[in-house]
Design a protein around this motif. Structure first.
Motif, PDB file in Angstrom:
ATOM      1  N   VAL A 133       4.278  -0.033  -5.140  1.00  0.00           N
ATOM      2  CA  VAL A 133       3.086  -0.149  -4.279  1.00  0.00           C
ATOM      3  C   VAL A 133       3.027   1.072  -3.376  1.00  0.00           C
ATOM      4  O   VAL A 133       4.020   1.442  -2.740  1.00  0.00           O
ATOM      5  N   ILE A 134       1.841   1.709  -3.337  1.00  0.00           N
ATOM      6  CA  ILE A 134       1.653   2.852  -2.437  1.00  0.00           C
ATOM      7  C   ILE A 134       0.394   2.617  -1.597  1.00  0.00           C
ATOM      8  O   ILE A 134      -0.438   1.764  -1.920  1.00  0.00           O
ATOM      9  N   SER A 135       0.275   3.389  -0.542  1.00  0.00           N
ATOM     10  CA  SER A 135      -0.919   3.316   0.300  1.00  0.00           C
ATOM     11  C   SER A 135      -1.854   4.443  -0.120  1.00  0.00           C
ATOM     12  O   SER A 135      -1.456   5.610  -0.160  1.00  0.00           O
ATOM     13  N   ILE A 136      -3.105   4.089  -0.485  1.00  0.00           N
ATOM     14  CA  ILE A 136      -4.043   5.150  -0.888  1.00  0.00           C
ATOM     15  C   ILE A 136      -5.069   5.435   0.199  1.00  0.00           C
ATOM     16  O   ILE A 136      -5.747   6.451   0.158  1.00  0.00           O
ATOM     17  N   VAL A 137      -5.233   4.518   1.155  1.00  0.00           N
ATOM     18  CA  VAL A 137      -6.110   4.778   2.302  1.00  0.00           C
ATOM     19  C   VAL A 137      -5.258   4.604   3.553  1.00  0.00           C
ATOM     20  O   VAL A 137      -4.895   3.477   3.899  1.00  0.00           O
ATOM     21  N   PRO A 138      -4.897   5.710   4.201  1.00  0.00           N
ATOM     22  CA  PRO A 138      -3.972   5.614   5.335  1.00  0.00           C
ATOM     23  C   PRO A 138      -4.528   4.746   6.465  1.00  0.00           C
ATOM     24  O   PRO A 138      -5.735   4.664   6.673  1.00  0.00           O
ATOM     25  N   ASN A 139      -3.640   4.092   7.168  1.00  0.00           N
ATOM     26  CA  ASN A 139      -3.974   3.317   8.377  1.00  0.00           C
ATOM     27  C   ASN A 139      -4.920   2.151   8.124  1.00  0.00           C
ATOM     28  O   ASN A 139      -5.739   1.810   8.967  1.00  0.00           O
ATOM     29  N   THR A 140      -4.880   1.558   6.939  1.00  0.00           N
ATOM     30  CA  THR A 140      -5.731   0.385   6.677  1.00  0.00           C
ATOM     31  C   THR A 140      -4.890  -0.817   6.263  1.00  0.00           C
ATOM     32  O   THR A 140      -5.415  -1.782   5.719  1.00  0.00           O
ATOM     33  N   GLY A 141      -3.598  -0.759   6.500  1.00  0.00           N
ATOM     34  CA  GLY A 141      -2.740  -1.913   6.217  1.00  0.00           C
ATOM     35  C   GLY A 141      -2.735  -2.279   4.752  1.00  0.00           C
ATOM     36  O   GLY A 141      -2.822  -1.419   3.865  1.00  0.00           O
ATOM     37  N   GLU A 142      -2.664  -3.584   4.508  1.00  0.00           N
ATOM     38  CA  GLU A 142      -2.556  -4.089   3.132  1.00  0.00           C
ATOM     39  C   GLU A 142      -3.773  -3.707   2.296  1.00  0.00           C
ATOM     40  O   GLU A 142      -3.676  -3.486   1.090  1.00  0.00           O
ATOM     41  N   ALA A 143      -4.949  -3.665   2.959  1.00  0.00           N
ATOM     42  CA  ALA A 143      -6.185  -3.382   2.210  1.00  0.00           C
ATOM     43  C   ALA A 143      -6.160  -2.002   1.572  1.00  0.00           C
ATOM     44  O   ALA A 143      -6.829  -1.759   0.563  1.00  0.00           O
ATOM     45  N   GLY A 144      -5.409  -1.098   2.130  1.00  0.00           N
ATOM     46  CA  GLY A 144      -5.382   0.271   1.612  1.00  0.00           C
ATOM     47  C   GLY A 144      -4.265   0.512   0.611  1.00  0.00           C
ATOM     48  O   GLY A 144      -4.000   1.663   0.254  1.00  0.00           O
ATOM     49  N   LYS A 145      -3.598  -0.578   0.181  1.00  0.00           N
ATOM     50  CA  LYS A 145      -2.468  -0.403  -0.744  1.00  0.00           C
ATOM     51  C   LYS A 145      -2.878  -0.693  -2.185  1.00  0.00           C
ATOM     52  O   LYS A 145      -3.837  -1.430  -2.436  1.00  0.00           O
ATOM     53  N   THR A 146      -2.156  -0.121  -3.095  1.00  0.00           N
ATOM     54  CA  THR A 146      -2.426  -0.375  -4.515  1.00  0.00           C
ATOM     55  C   THR A 146      -1.126  -0.286  -5.299  1.00  0.00           C
ATOM     56  O   THR A 146      -0.152   0.348  -4.852  1.00  0.00           O
ATOM     57  N   THR A 147      -1.132  -0.909  -6.447  1.00  0.00           N
ATOM     58  CA  THR A 147       0.034  -0.822  -7.339  1.00  0.00           C
ATOM     59  C   THR A 147      -0.152   0.352  -8.286  1.00  0.00           C
ATOM     60  O   THR A 147      -1.268   0.614  -8.745  1.00  0.00           O
ATOM     61  N   ILE A 148       0.931   1.066  -8.535  1.00  0.00           N
ATOM     62  CA  ILE A 148       0.916   2.111  -9.566  1.00  0.00           C
ATOM     63  C   ILE A 148       2.075   1.835 -10.510  1.00  0.00           C
ATOM     64  O   ILE A 148       3.001   1.094 -10.168  1.00  0.00           O
ATOM     65  N   TYR A 149       2.008   2.398 -11.714  1.00  0.00           N
ATOM     66  CA  TYR A 149       3.098   2.258 -12.673  1.00  0.00           C
ATOM     67  C   TYR A 149       3.738   3.627 -12.877  1.00  0.00           C
ATOM     68  O   TYR A 149       3.031   4.614 -13.104  1.00  0.00           O
ATOM     69  N   VAL A 150       5.073   3.657 -12.771  1.00  0.00           N
ATOM     70  CA  VAL A 150       5.769   4.950 -12.769  1.00  0.00           C
ATOM     71  C   VAL A 150       6.874   4.964 -13.826  1.00  0.00           C
ATOM     72  O   VAL A 150       7.613   3.985 -13.993  1.00  0.00           O
TER      73      VAL A 150
END
Ligand code: FES
Length: 221
Positions: free
Chosen positions: A90-107
């Protein structure tokens, strides 16, 4: 015997009817006709510009947007990953927006034999945002496929489209390694040959051939 010379006034009448101009009517002069033609063309030009300029600005404006500042996120030690399968993070793609700004990526770790197009990246970090309309895709280990639940989009092991309506491969994120830790940076998009486009595109934006120019990148997407 030589013909008498005509004065310029005799050779060219100022009336459109005398000159046989189409649509001429009594009393209309050439100057008046030109004035109205010029006026009509000017109004037409303004009307076209009123539609065309905003569309052009909308299409090309994103190219001149500022790039997002380079920002890398730590997703764990190198030992967490391998080149056989994907590990969800899980990474944050929109800074400073808490959980709403997070997304899952596959690595997974880059396999130079398989990932020759992007072998400069030490890891393959694939976005879960479907390239059709943006639903979250899920990696199914057994079939080595990314599956989108919304409209049946299917992607292969490298995120390339293998079925359904998506128009391009899944986006990826830049990666690097520092002191044994894997870091994930900005998003980028790819065309069907897995060639990289640093300005990421919105879902549904094609990237092959001329389409790449019709769908300019949006750094903030
Ligand atoms: S949003 Fe994924 S297939 Fe439509």
């Amino acid at each position: 015997m030589a013909e008498p010379r005509k004065s310029p006034r005799q050779r060219k009448s100022r009336y459109t009817a005398d000159r046989g101009i189409a649509g001429a009517y009594d009393g209309e002069t050439v100057t008046r006709r030109r004035l109205f033609e010029g006026g009509a063309q000017g109004v037409g030009g303004i009307a076209v510009a009123a539609f065309a300029l905003p569309s052009l600005g909308f299409a090309l404006g994103p190219l001149f947007e500022d790039q997002l500042p380079e920002r890398y996120q730590d997703i764990g030690p190198e030992k967490d990953f391998n080149d056989e399968t994907y590990v969800p993070k899980v990474i944050s793609i929109v800074p400073n927006t808490g959980e709403a700004g997070k997304t899952t990526i596959y690595v997974r770790r880059t396999d130079p034999a398989r990932d020759e197009r992007n072998a400069d990246q030490p890891y393959v970090a694939i976005s879960t945002r479907c390239a059709h309309l943006g639903c979250p895709v899920r990696y199914v280990t057994a079939s080595q496929r990314f599956i989108c639940p919304c409209h049946g989009g299917v992607y292969g092991f490298q995120g390339e489209v293998t079925g359904g309506p998506p128009v391009r491969p899944l986006d990826r994120f830049y990666t690097k390694v520092e002191r044994g830790r894997v870091l994930v940076g900005a998003r980028f998009s790819l065309n069907s040959k897995l060639e990289r486009f640093p300005h990421p595109r919105d879902p549904s934006s094609h990237l092959d051939g001329l389409w790449q120019y019709l769908y300019p990148g949006r750094p903030s997407t």
